[in-house]
Design a protein around this motif. Structure first.
Motif, mmCIF file in Angstrom:
data_model
loop_
_atom_site.group_PDB
_atom_site.id
_atom_site.type_symbol
_atom_site.label_atom_id
_atom_site.label_comp_id
_atom_site.label_asym_id
_atom_site.label_seq_id
_atom_site.Cartn_x
_atom_site.Cartn_y
_atom_site.Cartn_z
ATOM 1 N N LEU A 1 -11.446 12.263 -2.075
ATOM 2 C CA LEU A 1 -9.934 12.671 -1.565
ATOM 3 C C LEU A 1 -9.622 14.081 -2.392
ATOM 4 C CD1 LEU A 1 -8.106 11.891 0.540
ATOM 5 C CD2 LEU A 1 -6.904 10.662 -1.240
ATOM 6 N N PRO A 2 -9.828 14.103 -3.558
ATOM 7 C CA PRO A 2 -9.485 15.598 -3.976
ATOM 8 C C PRO A 2 -10.120 16.730 -3.581
ATOM 9 C CG PRO A 2 -9.747 13.955 -5.734
ATOM 10 C CD PRO A 2 -10.489 13.365 -4.611
ATOM 11 N N LEU A 3 -11.325 16.533 -3.226
ATOM 12 C CA LEU A 3 -12.031 17.676 -2.409
ATOM 13 C C LEU A 3 -11.460 17.911 -1.064
ATOM 14 C CD1 LEU A 3 -15.797 16.979 -3.585
ATOM 15 C CD2 LEU A 3 -14.145 18.262 -4.718
ATOM 16 N N VAL B 1 -16.984 4.577 -0.066
ATOM 17 C CA VAL B 1 -16.027 3.433 -0.172
ATOM 18 C C VAL B 1 -14.891 3.893 -1.320
ATOM 19 C CG1 VAL B 1 -15.822 1.127 -1.353
ATOM 20 C CG2 VAL B 1 -17.741 1.760 0.277
ATOM 21 N N PRO B 2 -15.018 4.313 -2.215
ATOM 22 C CA PRO B 2 -13.761 4.898 -3.014
ATOM 23 C C PRO B 2 -12.979 5.990 -2.299
ATOM 24 C CG PRO B 2 -15.821 5.711 -3.962
ATOM 25 C CD PRO B 2 -16.308 4.676 -2.969
ATOM 26 N N THR B 3 -13.480 6.776 -1.405
ATOM 27 C CA THR B 3 -12.912 7.839 -0.751
ATOM 28 C C THR B 3 -11.773 7.014 0.330
ATOM 29 O OG1 THR B 3 -14.509 9.443 -0.737
ATOM 30 C CG2 THR B 3 -13.002 9.692 0.857
ATOM 31 N N ILE B 4 -12.513 6.093 1.094
ATOM 32 C CA ILE B 4 -11.556 5.193 1.953
ATOM 33 C C ILE B 4 -10.390 4.426 1.281
ATOM 34 C CG2 ILE B 4 -11.713 3.473 3.592
ATOM 35 C CD1 ILE B 4 -14.495 4.449 4.371
ATOM 36 N N LEU B 5 -10.603 3.766 0.091
ATOM 37 C CA LEU B 5 -9.917 3.132 -0.565
ATOM 38 C C LEU B 5 -8.733 4.008 -1.049
ATOM 39 C CD1 LEU B 5 -11.932 0.674 -2.647
ATOM 40 C CD2 LEU B 5 -10.853 0.202 -0.495
ATOM 41 N N ASP B 6 -9.237 5.079 -1.522
ATOM 42 C CA ASP B 6 -8.365 6.195 -2.128
ATOM 43 C C ASP B 6 -7.398 6.626 -0.808
ATOM 44 O OD1 ASP B 6 -7.103 7.701 -3.848
ATOM 45 O OD2 ASP B 6 -8.545 8.923 -4.117
ATOM 46 N N ALA B 7 -7.800 6.896 0.247
ATOM 47 C CA ALA B 7 -7.139 7.400 1.285
ATOM 48 C C ALA B 7 -6.037 6.410 1.883
ATOM 49 C CB ALA B 7 -8.269 7.959 2.384
ATOM 50 N N MET B 8 -6.442 5.184 1.848
ATOM 51 C CA MET B 8 -5.612 4.050 2.427
ATOM 52 C C MET B 8 -4.663 3.507 1.386
ATOM 53 S SD MET B 8 -8.037 2.273 5.081
ATOM 54 C CE MET B 8 -6.538 1.936 6.371
ATOM 55 N N GLY B 9 -4.701 4.074 0.179
ATOM 56 C CA GLY B 9 -3.778 3.714 -0.865
ATOM 57 C C GLY B 9 -4.175 2.462 -1.448
ATOM 58 N N MET C 1 0.910 -1.298 0.070
ATOM 59 C CA MET C 1 0.131 -0.049 0.089
ATOM 60 C C MET C 1 0.774 1.193 -0.194
ATOM 61 S SD MET C 1 -2.733 -1.298 2.938
ATOM 62 C CE MET C 1 -3.357 0.314 2.862
ATOM 63 N N SER C 2 0.780 2.161 -1.055
ATOM 64 C CA SER C 2 1.582 3.329 -1.184
ATOM 65 C C SER C 2 0.684 4.501 -1.387
ATOM 66 C CB SER C 2 2.448 3.097 -2.303
ATOM 67 O OG SER C 2 1.833 2.935 -3.488
ATOM 68 N N GLY C 3 1.156 5.767 -1.227
ATOM 69 C CA GLY C 3 0.467 6.739 -1.567
ATOM 70 C C GLY C 3 -0.848 6.895 -0.491
ATOM 71 N N GLN C 4 -0.500 6.796 0.807
ATOM 72 C CA GLN C 4 -1.706 6.655 1.734
ATOM 73 C C GLN C 4 -1.823 8.226 2.198
ATOM 74 O OE1 GLN C 4 -0.485 2.759 3.854
ATOM 75 N NE2 GLN C 4 -2.067 3.426 4.840
#
Length: 525
Positions: A400-402, A378-386, A1-4
């Motif tokens: 996440l962008p917002l 769900v996509p926000t959480i996935l995005d935030a956790m990389g 997991m990267s970019g978290q």
């Protein structure tokens, strides 16, 4: 997991909490300083909407990132297919612990599990039955009278604290005590002004707050997502002392309703207005009894969130944990001569949503007015956790962008919500509607709200001119072009559901080359 952007996620949800019953959203009498503090440290979304105005379908959309039409759990206690992917299914293979403390309203697909040979008692079976959440301490309540589930941890806790009876959840946590020692059930709203027969520290909200802290402490260095899902301020409307008496008639805002709403009303609304809960909430003395307790339950949640947020700071977890606060839907509380939920006025489908992202670069104290949906979490959480976002399955969009102040192009022009009143015979039968002809869909943007009713006329509200939604233009000939425009928007939305969750877009675009490389040469001479 990267970019978290976050190592952990604390996802807080209240049940049946109206968006406008928090001070950071403008309530003039109900002060919620801890939720306000979260808003000051993150982003408050002013136009967040759920995909279903009922607990079950709304939550299944929250947990899957998919519209109700896509996941199929169209009402409470309708099982979602065991094949549906949820948040835990995406994160658990990455080593993230995904658990629930509180309510989910998930109904296990026992038939599907049996067909696939999944043992309900196995580890995989438990996760399948719990919608991908580890049931750290699930609490959907216990339905009285006469039901008592000893596997219910909160019931076990109450018994250990000395609360007796066949059903301590009902008899103590959700009932009051009469002058002669009799149990006054919280199901009867006339007793809402009396204190629950449970000490405040033993009520469900503080109990579940403590369980959340215990989960965080037990998780150690393993990354986690905890869905802390408070069962309140959902009915029974009963609160422990001192919260039962914190607010009075003077704090009750006038119901948002006008007599002209009853003239030529939509037949489905007329049906719901005949329900006992709607008839009672249309009486001022009922609202004056119940709403102060509803406010007290919200105040108790806010106080307990103060305890939880202080713990996050002391433990240092506020530095690596994204915090989300939301609701599964609102509550009419007598607005529009209605009680409960199930229809599409903003007091039900619009919900509070506040997200605090840890670390540098996150927006603080911001207010976001774009249209967002429950399926975005769900996509926000996935995005935030990389984690990867499977765009052939998820129908939401990462926020996440917002949260970082970006200006993403092509944001959604409208939001959608669905319900099915086939389960309400007092609405369906007078209309003569078949069970498969009761689906309803809302399309809403910043200017108009259009509601489609299968086989019946639609509703239409001009939100600019009529923000309280008093004047239904669904049968007005002058607004036929507007209705046609939103009917087209609805058709476009239906045509673009994610209908192939088992194959990715990348696999589809590579298929012909895969055939060629495998030696499959269709039509070659």
């Amino acid at each position: 997991m990267s970019g978290q952007a976050a190592r952990n996620v604390l996802w807080i949800m209240c049940d049946q909490l109206r968006w406008d019953y928090l001070s950071c959203y403008g309530h003039p009498r109900l002060r919620t300083p801890n939720i306000d503090r979260l808003a000051a440290e993150g982003v408050r979304f002013d136009n967040a909407f759920v995909q279903g105005p009922v607990c079950g379908p709304s939550r299944m959309s929250y947990y899957t990132g998919r519209y109700v039409t896509s996941h199929g759990a169209v009402w409470n206690f309708v099982p979602m297919s065991v094949g549906e992917m949820t948040l835990g299914d995406y994160l658990r293979p990455l080593g993230v612990r995904v658990a629930v403390a509180g309510k989910t309203h998930i109904e296990a697909d026992r038939t599907g599990m049996q067909r696939l040979g999944i043992d309900p008692a196995s580890a995989a079976g438990v996760l399948a039955a719990e919608g991908g959440f580890e049931p750290y301490d699930r609490d959907d309540g216990i339905w009285p009278p006469g039901f008592s589930d000893e596997s219910h941890r909160y019931t076990q806790y109450l018994r250990k604290q000395g609360y007796g009876g066949a059903n301590p959840w009902h008899d103590h946590a959700n009932s009051a005590l009469g002058a002669s020692g009799e149990i006054l059930s919280g199901w009867n709203m006339r007793y809402a002004g009396l204190p629950a027969r449970v000490d405040e520290a033993d009520a469900e909200t503080p109990y579940m707050t403590r369980r959340a802290i215990e989960f965080i402490e037990q998780s150690g260095e393993q990354p986690w997502v905890l869905h802390l899902s408070y069962i309140k301020p959902h009915w029974p409307y009963v609160a422990p002392a001192p919260y039962h008496a914190m607010y009075s008639i003077d704090d009750v805002l006038a119901a948002k309703r006008v007599p002209r709403e009853l003239e030529n009303a939509h037949p489905v609304l007329q049906g719901f207005r005949q329900a006992e809960v709607s008839r009672n909430f249309s009486c001022d003395h009922v609202r004056e009894t119940v709403v102060p307790t509803y406010m007290g339950l919200i105040k108790q949640v806010d106080d307990q969130l103060g305890v939880l947020f202080d713990y996050l700071r002391r433990s240092g977890r506020d530095q690596d944990t994204m915090v989300i606060f939301c609701s599964d839907h609102g509550d009419y509380l007598g607005d529009h001569y209605l009680g409960e939920k199930e229809l599409f006025h903003d007091c039900v489908t619009k919900v509070p949503l506040i997200i605090r992202l840890p670390g540098a670069g996150a927006r603080r104290g911001a207010v976001e007015s774009r249209l967002v949906e429950a399926i975005d979490l769900v996509p926000t959480i996935l995005d935030a956790m990389g984690a990867d976002i499977p765009d052939h399955i998820l129908e939401g969009r990462s926020l996440l962008p917002l949260l970082r102040g970006a200006q993403p192009a092509g944001w959604r022009p409208a939001v959608f919500s669905e319900n099915n009143y086939a389960f309400r015979d007092f609405v369906r039968e007078p209309l003569g509607r078949p069970a498969d002809g009761c689906h309803t869909i809302m399309v809403r943007d910043h200017e108009w709200k259009y509601v489609h009713f299968e086989g019946l006329r639609p509703q239409l509200f001009n939100l600019r001119a009529d923000p309280e939604e008093f004047d239904d233009l669904g049968a007005d000939p002058a607004h036929a072009p507007i209705r046609e425009r939103y009917q087209t928007m609805l058709f476009d939305w239906l045509r673009n559901r994610k209908i192939h969750p088992t194959v990715s877009h990348a696999a589809m675009t590579e298929w012909t080359r895969k055939e060629e490389s495998a030696g499959i040469h269709i039509g070659r001479w």
